[in-house]
Design a protein around this motif. Structure first.
Motif, PDB file in Angstrom:
ATOM      1  N   ASP A 114      73.246 -16.507  22.068  1.00 40.66           N
ATOM      2  CA  ASP A 114      74.672 -16.449  22.393  1.00 40.66           C
ATOM      3  C   ASP A 114      75.114 -17.713  23.122  1.00 40.66           C
ATOM      4  O   ASP A 114      76.188 -18.267  22.844  1.00 40.66           O
ATOM      5  CB  ASP A 114      74.967 -15.224  23.269  1.00 40.66           C
ATOM      6  N   THR A 115      74.282 -18.161  24.046  1.00 38.15           N
ATOM      7  CA  THR A 115      74.621 -19.353  24.830  1.00 38.15           C
ATOM      8  C   THR A 115      74.724 -20.584  23.943  1.00 38.15           C
ATOM      9  O   THR A 115      75.646 -21.397  24.090  1.00 38.15           O
ATOM     10  CB  THR A 115      73.560 -19.585  25.931  1.00 38.15           C
ATOM     11  N   VAL A 116      73.776 -20.722  23.024  1.00 37.58           N
ATOM     12  CA  VAL A 116      73.811 -21.871  22.102  1.00 37.58           C
ATOM     13  C   VAL A 116      75.098 -21.852  21.276  1.00 37.58           C
ATOM     14  O   VAL A 116      75.773 -22.876  21.119  1.00 37.58           O
ATOM     15  CB  VAL A 116      72.572 -21.864  21.180  1.00 37.58           C
ATOM     16  N   TRP A 117      75.463 -20.680  20.756  1.00 38.63           N
ATOM     17  CA  TRP A 117      76.670 -20.590  19.932  1.00 38.63           C
ATOM     18  C   TRP A 117      77.935 -20.888  20.744  1.00 38.63           C
ATOM     19  O   TRP A 117      78.794 -21.661  20.314  1.00 38.63           O
ATOM     20  CB  TRP A 117      76.787 -19.211  19.285  1.00 38.63           C
ATOM     21  N   ILE A 118      78.052 -20.320  21.936  1.00 39.65           N
ATOM     22  CA  ILE A 118      79.260 -20.531  22.735  1.00 39.65           C
ATOM     23  C   ILE A 118      79.347 -21.980  23.222  1.00 39.65           C
ATOM     24  O   ILE A 118      80.437 -22.567  23.301  1.00 39.65           O
ATOM     25  CB  ILE A 118      79.310 -19.547  23.926  1.00 39.65           C
ATOM     26  N   ALA A 119      78.198 -22.577  23.552  1.00 32.21           N
ATOM     27  CA  ALA A 119      78.211 -23.997  23.940  1.00 32.21           C
ATOM     28  C   ALA A 119      78.663 -24.868  22.771  1.00 32.21           C
ATOM     29  O   ALA A 119      79.429 -25.831  22.949  1.00 32.21           O
ATOM     30  CB  ALA A 119      76.821 -24.417  24.419  1.00 32.21           C
ATOM     31  N   THR A 157      78.186 -20.716  31.032  1.00 30.22           N
ATOM     32  CA  THR A 157      78.626 -20.856  29.643  1.00 30.22           C
ATOM     33  C   THR A 157      80.058 -20.371  29.493  1.00 30.22           C
ATOM     34  O   THR A 157      80.872 -21.007  28.810  1.00 30.22           O
ATOM     35  CB  THR A 157      77.706 -20.028  28.716  1.00 30.22           C
ATOM     36  N   PHE A 158      80.376 -19.266  30.138  1.00 27.98           N
ATOM     37  CA  PHE A 158      81.717 -18.692  30.059  1.00 27.98           C
ATOM     38  C   PHE A 158      82.750 -19.623  30.690  1.00 27.98           C
ATOM     39  O   PHE A 158      83.840 -19.829  30.145  1.00 27.98           O
ATOM     40  CB  PHE A 158      81.717 -17.327  30.756  1.00 27.98           C
ATOM     41  N   VAL A 159      82.406 -20.208  31.832  1.00 27.82           N
ATOM     42  CA  VAL A 159      83.311 -21.167  32.496  1.00 27.82           C
ATOM     43  C   VAL A 159      83.571 -22.366  31.579  1.00 27.82           C
ATOM     44  O   VAL A 159      84.704 -22.819  31.427  1.00 27.82           O
ATOM     45  CB  VAL A 159      82.724 -21.635  33.841  1.00 27.82           C
ATOM     46  N   LEU A 160      82.526 -22.888  30.967  1.00 29.38           N
ATOM     47  CA  LEU A 160      82.657 -24.027  30.067  1.00 29.38           C
ATOM     48  C   LEU A 160      83.618 -23.714  28.924  1.00 29.38           C
ATOM     49  O   LEU A 160      84.546 -24.487  28.643  1.00 29.38           O
ATOM     50  CB  LEU A 160      81.282 -24.396  29.502  1.00 29.38           C
ATOM     51  N   PHE A 161      83.415 -22.594  28.274  1.00 33.81           N
ATOM     52  CA  PHE A 161      84.241 -22.231  27.119  1.00 33.81           C
ATOM     53  C   PHE A 161      85.701 -22.038  27.520  1.00 33.81           C
ATOM     54  O   PHE A 161      86.616 -22.543  26.862  1.00 33.81           O
ATOM     55  CB  PHE A 161      83.685 -20.960  26.476  1.00 33.81           C
ATOM     56  N   ALA A 167      86.594 -10.732  34.081  1.00 30.30           N
ATOM     57  CA  ALA A 167      85.255 -10.787  33.498  1.00 30.30           C
ATOM     58  C   ALA A 167      84.247 -10.023  34.351  1.00 30.30           C
ATOM     59  O   ALA A 167      83.089  -9.907  33.970  1.00 30.30           O
ATOM     60  CB  ALA A 167      84.818 -12.250  33.367  1.00 30.30           C
ATOM     61  N   TYR A 168      84.692  -9.489  35.495  1.00 32.86           N
ATOM     62  CA  TYR A 168      83.758  -8.855  36.428  1.00 32.86           C
ATOM     63  C   TYR A 168      84.168  -7.417  36.741  1.00 32.86           C
ATOM     64  O   TYR A 168      83.452  -6.480  36.448  1.00 32.86           O
ATOM     65  CB  TYR A 168      83.662  -9.701  37.707  1.00 32.86           C
ATOM     66  N   HIS A 169      85.336  -7.248  37.323  1.00 32.76           N
ATOM     67  CA  HIS A 169      85.767  -5.891  37.672  1.00 32.76           C
ATOM     68  C   HIS A 169      87.286  -5.836  37.623  1.00 32.76           C
ATOM     69  O   HIS A 169      87.975  -6.741  38.077  1.00 32.76           O
ATOM     70  CB  HIS A 169      85.277  -5.523  39.077  1.00 32.76           C
ATOM     71  N   GLY A 170      87.821  -4.724  37.074  1.00 27.38           N
ATOM     72  CA  GLY A 170      89.262  -4.579  36.929  1.00 27.38           C
ATOM     73  C   GLY A 170      89.737  -5.177  35.615  1.00 27.38           C
ATOM     74  O   GLY A 170      88.954  -5.748  34.848  1.00 27.38           O
ATOM     75  N   SER A 171      91.026  -5.042  35.337  1.00 28.85           N
ATOM     76  CA  SER A 171      91.590  -5.608  34.109  1.00 28.85           C
ATOM     77  C   SER A 171      93.063  -5.900  34.310  1.00 28.85           C
ATOM     78  O   SER A 171      93.705  -5.362  35.222  1.00 28.85           O
ATOM     79  CB  SER A 171      91.400  -4.637  32.928  1.00 28.85           C
ATOM     80  N   GLY A 172      93.608  -6.763  33.453  1.00 23.86           N
ATOM     81  CA  GLY A 172      95.009  -7.140  33.542  1.00 23.86           C
ATOM     82  C   GLY A 172      95.930  -6.028  33.083  1.00 23.86           C
ATOM     83  O   GLY A 172      95.557  -5.180  32.268  1.00 23.86           O
ATOM     84  N   GLY A 196      86.141 -18.375  16.417  1.00 25.65           N
ATOM     85  CA  GLY A 196      84.799 -17.829  16.274  1.00 25.65           C
ATOM     86  C   GLY A 196      84.077 -17.696  17.599  1.00 25.65           C
ATOM     87  O   GLY A 196      83.325 -16.743  17.824  1.00 25.65           O
ATOM     88  N   GLY A 197      84.299 -18.645  18.498  1.00 27.08           N
ATOM     89  CA  GLY A 197      83.643 -18.592  19.801  1.00 27.08           C
ATOM     90  C   GLY A 197      84.191 -17.510  20.717  1.00 27.08           C
ATOM     91  O   GLY A 197      83.529 -17.124  21.681  1.00 27.08           O
ATOM     92  N   SER A 198      85.384 -17.015  20.405  1.00 30.98           N
ATOM     93  CA  SER A 198      85.998 -15.990  21.262  1.00 30.98           C
ATOM     94  C   SER A 198      85.295 -14.643  21.160  1.00 30.98           C
ATOM     95  O   SER A 198      85.608 -13.720  21.914  1.00 30.98           O
ATOM     96  CB  SER A 198      87.486 -15.838  20.915  1.00 30.98           C
ATOM     97  N   THR A 199      84.341 -14.523  20.238  1.00 23.58           N
ATOM     98  CA  THR A 199      83.477 -13.341  20.249  1.00 23.58           C
ATOM     99  C   THR A 199      82.615 -13.310  21.501  1.00 23.58           C
ATOM    100  O   THR A 199      82.139 -12.249  21.916  1.00 23.58           O
ATOM    101  CB  THR A 199      82.542 -13.348  19.027  1.00 23.58           C
ATOM    102  N   LEU A 200      82.381 -14.495  22.079  1.00 19.81           N
ATOM    103  CA  LEU A 200      81.482 -14.664  23.228  1.00 19.81           C
ATOM    104  C   LEU A 200      80.074 -14.180  22.926  1.00 19.81           C
ATOM    105  O   LEU A 200      79.321 -13.804  23.821  1.00 19.81           O
ATOM    106  CB  LEU A 200      82.032 -13.958  24.471  1.00 19.81           C
TER     107      LEU A 200
END
Length: 462
Positions: free
Chosen positions: A56-61, A138-142, A190-195, A266-270
């Protein structure tokens, strides 16, 4: 040869079954002896998740790199649609807003957008690059690449008459506050709660509204604050065409953006997921249909088919499908893109009637097509087609984005303009911002050999 009992029970051991030993090649048997213990000794409960996360990390990077490469597409397309005297200035804005804006988003914006969100309005932690786990990097980078895309949209609309410094200050506020707060309403946390928009069921898989429409409404506010370029409209308000200096750059920029969009959507699948195939197929088909829609709209309105129309039509298709690329069947992706291409051409004509000067057509491409695509994501949602409920939620998100981004950007640009004029002086605009803002020109071989003082515009003797 001694065969370990662990690998071969007595009743199927090769020395107990000569026929198997004769029929199976020795090389295969040796490979089995080496590989099987590795498979048995590895702990599936630990190795499998780690391997999955690594893939997953390779794909998102890689997807992040593709989204970053879109900045080259923006730079080529925007500089190509501008006049040669402003080519350096356009490229510098694209380059610098990515650099400064990325720092601001990583340090402040990411926490506002994806931090713990107990209220539904903004994140409250994970500022200053404070992750919980390795995956967070990886998430911060994307997500940083997404934020950079939002800021860059405004640069093309406001090209050829906006000061460099004021534009960069605004870009930092956009990436640090305006974009992440709205993004938190849709994608947080991405951690707790939602918009709160996410809780309503708002669908925007990769950002037709969160990224593209928001950037376009910011661009609209900026265009209104700085006003049209000198000579764009005559005394009666009729538009005059100001041609860009390099249509080849425009086409190449369009192709690069198209390529980058496969990482964007495609990367938004994470995750390295099998859904990526459908997502990227929808992305491609919608872009193709967008170009077709733009061609038809040009023919129906009697407009000469120019490179910018076809390229912007395909980009409108890409923007339009971004919201629903994961939840839409390919046939509906084609319809979404086709309508988006028409919307782009008609939207450009509407802006001219309203005397809004958008150098590259970013507002119809990212704003109008993004709004349509967001509605289409609800209209063509797989398994619940033409749901009025979904469309109402989608419309709510579109309107909220417009109010938040447009009013917020008006305040940001208005304050900057009050402190120091955002619009370049008329003399500087006529001379070209390459000279007045940066002290250089994009094509020295074909221009004057004179050098100019960037403050007084006096000729500097060699």
């Amino acid at each position: 040869m001694h065969w370990p009992a662990l690998l071969f029970p007595a009743d199927i051991r090769p020395d107990a079954m000569p026929m198997i030993r004769r029929t199976i090649p020795p090389t295969v048997i040796k490979c089995a002896v080496v590989v099987t213990p590795m498979l048995l000794w590895a702990s599936p409960s630990v190795a499998a998740p780690e391997a999955t996360q690594s893939i997953d990390t390779v794909w998102i990077a890689l997807a992040a790199a593709l989204v970053f490469f879109m900045q080259a597409g923006f730079a080529l397309l925007e500089s190509g649609m501008a006049r040669s005297k402003n080519a350096i200035n356009v490229i510098m804005k694209n380059y610098a807003d990515v650099c400064l804006g990325s720092l601001v988003f990583c340090l402040v914006g990411f926490g506002l957008m994806f931090g713990t969100n107990p209220t539904g309005f903004w994140g409250t932690d994970h500022f200053w690059l404070n992750p919980n786990a390795q995956w967070d990097w990886t998430f911060v980078l994307f997500q940083t690449m997404f934020a950079a895309t939002t800021a860059t949209i405004a640069s093309g609309t406001m090209a050829e008459r906006t000061r460099f410094g004021g534009y960069l200050i605004a870009a930092c506020f956009i990436m640090g506050v305006l974009y992440p707060v709205f993004g938190s309403w849709v994608w947080g946390s991405a951690y707790h709660g939602s918009g709160w928009l996410a809780q309503l069921g708002f669908i925007d898989f990769a950002g037709s509204t969160v990224v593209h429409s928001l950037g376009a409404w910011v661009a609209l506010a900026g265009a209104l604050v700085v006003g049209p370029r000198i000579g764009r409209f005559d005394a009666d308000g009729k538009p005059r065409r100001i041609a860009g200096h390099n249509s080849s750059y425009v086409a190449m920029g369009g192709f690069i953006l198209w390529l980058g969009w496969f990482g964007f959507n495609g990367g938004s699948t994470l995750a390295a997921d099998v859904a990526i195939g459908l997502i990227n197929l929808n992305t491609h088909l919608s872009a193709c249909a967008g170009a077709a829609g733009a061609l038809l709209a040009c023919r129906l309105t009697g407009v000469k088919v120019r490179v910018e129309h076809v390229v912007n039509g395909s980009l409108g298709g890409l923007v339009g499908i971004t919201a629903g690329c994961a939840t839409m069947d390919p046939l509906y992706a084609i319809i979404t893109g086709f309508v988006a291409g028409i919307v782009v051409v008609l939207g450009s004509r509407l802006l001219l009637r309203l005397k809004v000067d958008d150098v590259v057509g970013a507002i119809p491409v990212h704003g109008f097509a993004g709004a349509w695509g967001t509605l289409a994501a609800g209209l063509f949602y797989r398994g619940d087609l033409f749901s009025v409920e979904l469309v109402v939620v989608q419309l709510t998100g579109v309107l909220v984005c417009f109010v938040w981004a447009f009013v917020g950007a008006l305040i940001i640009y208005g304050v900057i303009n009050a402190v120091s004029p955002l619009r370049a002086d008329a003399q500087h605009e006529q001379r070209g911002l390459d000279i007045t803002e940066h002290g250089e020109i994009g094509y020295p071989e074909f221009g004057s050999n004179k050098a100019y003082n960037s403050r007084t515009l006096e000729v500097i003797e060699p």
